[in-house]
Design a protein around this motif. Structure first.
Motif, PDB file in Angstrom:
ATOM      1  N   VAL A  53      39.989  28.653  45.272  1.00  0.00           N
ATOM      2  CA  VAL A  53      40.548  27.828  44.141  1.00  0.00           C
ATOM      3  C   VAL A  53      40.916  28.750  42.886  1.00  0.00           C
ATOM      4  N   LEU A  54      40.255  29.555  42.527  1.00  0.00           N
ATOM      5  CA  LEU A  54      40.220  30.551  41.406  1.00  0.00           C
ATOM      6  C   LEU A  54      41.396  31.505  41.862  1.00  0.00           C
ATOM      7  N   GLY A  55      41.671  32.082  42.975  1.00  0.00           N
ATOM      8  CA  GLY A  55      42.632  32.561  43.313  1.00  0.00           C
ATOM      9  C   GLY A  55      44.114  32.125  43.424  1.00  0.00           C
ATOM     10  N   ASN A  56      44.248  30.864  43.648  1.00  0.00           N
ATOM     11  CA  ASN A  56      45.267  30.048  43.707  1.00  0.00           C
ATOM     12  C   ASN A  56      45.880  29.538  42.363  1.00  0.00           C
ATOM     13  N   THR A  57      45.230  29.210  41.594  1.00  0.00           N
ATOM     14  CA  THR A  57      45.215  28.754  40.331  1.00  0.00           C
ATOM     15  C   THR A  57      45.508  29.831  39.453  1.00  0.00           C
ATOM     16  N   ARG A  58      44.870  31.039  39.549  1.00  0.00           N
ATOM     17  CA  ARG A  58      45.401  32.323  38.967  1.00  0.00           C
ATOM     18  C   ARG A  58      46.883  32.465  39.424  1.00  0.00           C
ATOM     19  N   HIS A  59      47.042  32.453  40.569  1.00  0.00           N
ATOM     20  CA  HIS A  59      48.574  32.610  41.125  1.00  0.00           C
ATOM     21  C   HIS A  59      49.660  31.713  40.361  1.00  0.00           C
ATOM     22  N   GLU A  60      49.162  30.408  40.242  1.00  0.00           N
ATOM     23  CA  GLU A  60      50.011  29.424  39.629  1.00  0.00           C
ATOM     24  C   GLU A  60      50.248  29.630  38.300  1.00  0.00           C
ATOM     25  N   LEU A  61      49.255  30.224  37.819  1.00  0.00           N
ATOM     26  CA  LEU A  61      49.334  30.625  36.301  1.00  0.00           C
ATOM     27  C   LEU A  61      50.224  31.698  35.823  1.00  0.00           C
ATOM     28  N   GLY A  62      50.274  32.438  37.064  1.00  0.00           N
ATOM     29  CA  GLY A  62      50.896  33.980  36.689  1.00  0.00           C
ATOM     30  C   GLY A  62      50.371  35.034  36.523  1.00  0.00           C
ATOM     31  N   GLN A  63      48.831  34.806  36.902  1.00  0.00           N
ATOM     32  CA  GLN A  63      47.792  35.946  36.580  1.00  0.00           C
ATOM     33  C   GLN A  63      47.574  36.476  37.962  1.00  0.00           C
ATOM     34  N   TRP A  64      48.652  37.361  38.281  1.00  0.00           N
ATOM     35  CA  TRP A  64      48.661  37.757  39.722  1.00  0.00           C
ATOM     36  C   TRP A  64      47.317  38.639  39.994  1.00  0.00           C
ATOM     37  N   PRO A  65      47.194  39.902  39.237  1.00  0.00           N
ATOM     38  CA  PRO A  65      46.066  40.723  39.501  1.00  0.00           C
ATOM     39  C   PRO A  65      44.693  39.990  39.473  1.00  0.00           C
ATOM     40  N   ALA A  66      44.569  39.032  38.828  1.00  0.00           N
ATOM     41  CA  ALA A  66      43.300  38.358  38.796  1.00  0.00           C
ATOM     42  C   ALA A  66      43.243  37.224  40.148  1.00  0.00           C
ATOM     43  N   ALA A  67      44.447  36.841  40.468  1.00  0.00           N
ATOM     44  CA  ALA A  67      44.493  36.153  41.696  1.00  0.00           C
ATOM     45  C   ALA A  67      44.216  36.736  42.800  1.00  0.00           C
ATOM     46  N   GLU A  68      44.806  38.052  42.690  1.00  0.00           N
ATOM     47  CA  GLU A  68      44.619  38.973  44.141  1.00  0.00           C
ATOM     48  C   GLU A  68      43.082  39.507  44.176  1.00  0.00           C
ATOM     49  N   GLU A  69      42.500  39.404  43.132  1.00  0.00           N
ATOM     50  CA  GLU A  69      40.899  39.961  43.070  1.00  0.00           C
ATOM     51  C   GLU A  69      40.302  38.897  43.678  1.00  0.00           C
ATOM     52  N   ALA A  70      40.545  37.678  43.322  1.00  0.00           N
ATOM     53  CA  ALA A  70      39.771  36.357  43.884  1.00  0.00           C
ATOM     54  C   ALA A  70      40.072  36.204  45.362  1.00  0.00           C
ATOM     55  N   LEU A  71      41.196  36.175  45.796  1.00  0.00           N
ATOM     56  CA  LEU A  71      41.648  35.942  47.050  1.00  0.00           C
ATOM     57  C   LEU A  71      40.800  37.130  48.122  1.00  0.00           C
ATOM     58  N   LEU A  72      41.158  38.336  47.697  1.00  0.00           N
ATOM     59  CA  LEU A  72      40.661  39.456  48.347  1.00  0.00           C
ATOM     60  C   LEU A  72      38.738  39.286  48.543  1.00  0.00           C
ATOM     61  N   ALA A  73      38.491  38.799  47.390  1.00  0.00           N
ATOM     62  CA  ALA A  73      36.982  38.540  47.515  1.00  0.00           C
ATOM     63  C   ALA A  73      36.607  37.425  48.472  1.00  0.00           C
ATOM     64  N   ALA A  74      37.387  36.340  48.551  1.00  0.00           N
ATOM     65  CA  ALA A  74      37.325  35.491  49.732  1.00  0.00           C
ATOM     66  C   ALA A  74      37.531  36.009  50.942  1.00  0.00           C
ATOM     67  N   LEU A  75      38.631  36.697  50.999  1.00  0.00           N
ATOM     68  CA  LEU A  75      38.899  37.363  52.415  1.00  0.00           C
ATOM     69  C   LEU A  75      37.863  38.357  52.800  1.00  0.00           C
ATOM     70  N   HIS A  76      37.077  39.070  52.002  1.00  0.00           N
ATOM     71  CA  HIS A  76      36.278  39.779  52.202  1.00  0.00           C
ATOM     72  C   HIS A  76      35.156  38.956  52.994  1.00  0.00           C
ATOM     73  N   GLN A  77      34.588  38.066  52.753  1.00  0.00           N
ATOM     74  CA  GLN A  77      33.872  36.982  53.385  1.00  0.00           C
ATOM     75  C   GLN A  77      34.252  36.361  54.492  1.00  0.00           C
TER      76      GLN A  77
END
Length: 286
Positions: free
Chosen positions: A75-99
């Motif tokens: 959720v954090l990654g997708n909402t950061r994406h929608e808000l245009g905060q792409w580095p923060a979005a990538e950090e969250a999505l990569l952390a999720a994909l790590h799991q």
């Protein structure tokens, strides 16, 4: 009581009525209202409602309390994406994909982010991995349609979006994507039907409502002369006009060239003036 409430929340989320899910969550007492399940449901419901700042805050607070939880990171990654905060979005999505590196929905979420950043080839590799695990996932077709649009393959985008819609005719996201692909090919009637259905299913979604209104304007009978321009694009239409005009002049057919020029000028004026007038008339009679 709490178990019944959570069962109700799960029901409202499954039928895509996040407003009712939030209403049910508001009835939870004490610790249940701020516990892990309520936090995940609340963040997800807010995200579904496009209340991205609130959803991101709830997800971030949840991560600070419960650790790097995969659903909250998503959720954090997708909402950061929608808000245009792409580095923060990538950090969250990569952390999720790590799991869970092969989770199809997460791979599609990350592919969307890559598309926003112009990384089309990377997005294509990601969605291929997602399709390997779940070829019928709605997001796979949606992202493939987006990739086709990014590559200028409008017909391919329509095909992918139509396949996705056929798999789930009740999906508003698939309907909206189909409308977007149809609009790119100049099929304004199909675009209007798809966007209208999406807006009717989710009247609170401002993007769907705005797209349906614009599609309604483009599909209006008064703008039928502009459909050729919608289908082939204004630049290609202008180049075609110039080629014909130069050909007529080279053949010495100056009266025909002059007549074509007058028609072209009138057509251009019509393309500038008519759409705003139709839009204003439709808004006045809404």
């Amino acid at each position: 009581m709490s178990e019944e409430t959570f069962a109700l929340v799960r029901h409202w989320m499954s039928v895509r009525q996040p407003e009712r899910a939030l209403d049910a969550l508001a009835q939870l007492p004490g610790e249940d209202a701020v516990g892990y399940p309520a936090t995940v449901f609340r963040a997800s419901a807010l995200w579904m409602l496009d209340r991205n700042e609130e959803a991101a805050q709830v997800a971030a607070d949840g991560i600070s309390r419960f650790g790097p939880d995969l659903p909250l990171l998503q959720v954090l990654g997708n909402t950061r994406h929608e808000l245009g905060q792409w580095p923060a979005a990538e950090e969250a999505l990569l952390a999720a994909l790590h799991q869970d590196p092969e989770q199809p929905q997460l791979l599609c979420d990350y592919a969307r982010l890559c598309l926003s950043a112009g990384q089309v080839d990377k997005a294509e590799r990601l969605v291929a991995r997602a399709a390997h695990h779940d070829p019928h996932l709605e997001s796979v077709g949606q992202v493939r349609s987006m990739i086709a649009l990014a590559r200028g393959q409008d017909a391919e985008a329509v095909r992918h979006s139509a396949d996705t819609l056929a798999q789930d005719p009740d999906s508003t996201a698939a309907r909206a994507m189909h409308g977007n692909a149809a609009a790119q090919t100049g099929d304004v009637d199909q675009a209007y039907r798809s966007f209208r259905a999406a807006a009717a299913a989710e009247p609170g979604n401002a993007a769907y409502v705005a797209a349906a209104r614009e599609a309604r304007v483009a599909a209006h009978p008064a703008l039928r002369p502009l459909r050729l321009m919608y289908r082939i694009g204004p630049m290609k239409l202008w180049l075609g006009f110039m080629l014909v005009l130069l050909g007529l002049r080279a053949a010495g057919l100056l009266p025909l060239a002059l007549g074509l020029t007058v028609i072209w000028v009138l057509y251009c004026v019509y393309s500038w003036v008519a759409p705003p007038l139709v839009r204003r008339w439709l808004e006045r009679n809404r």
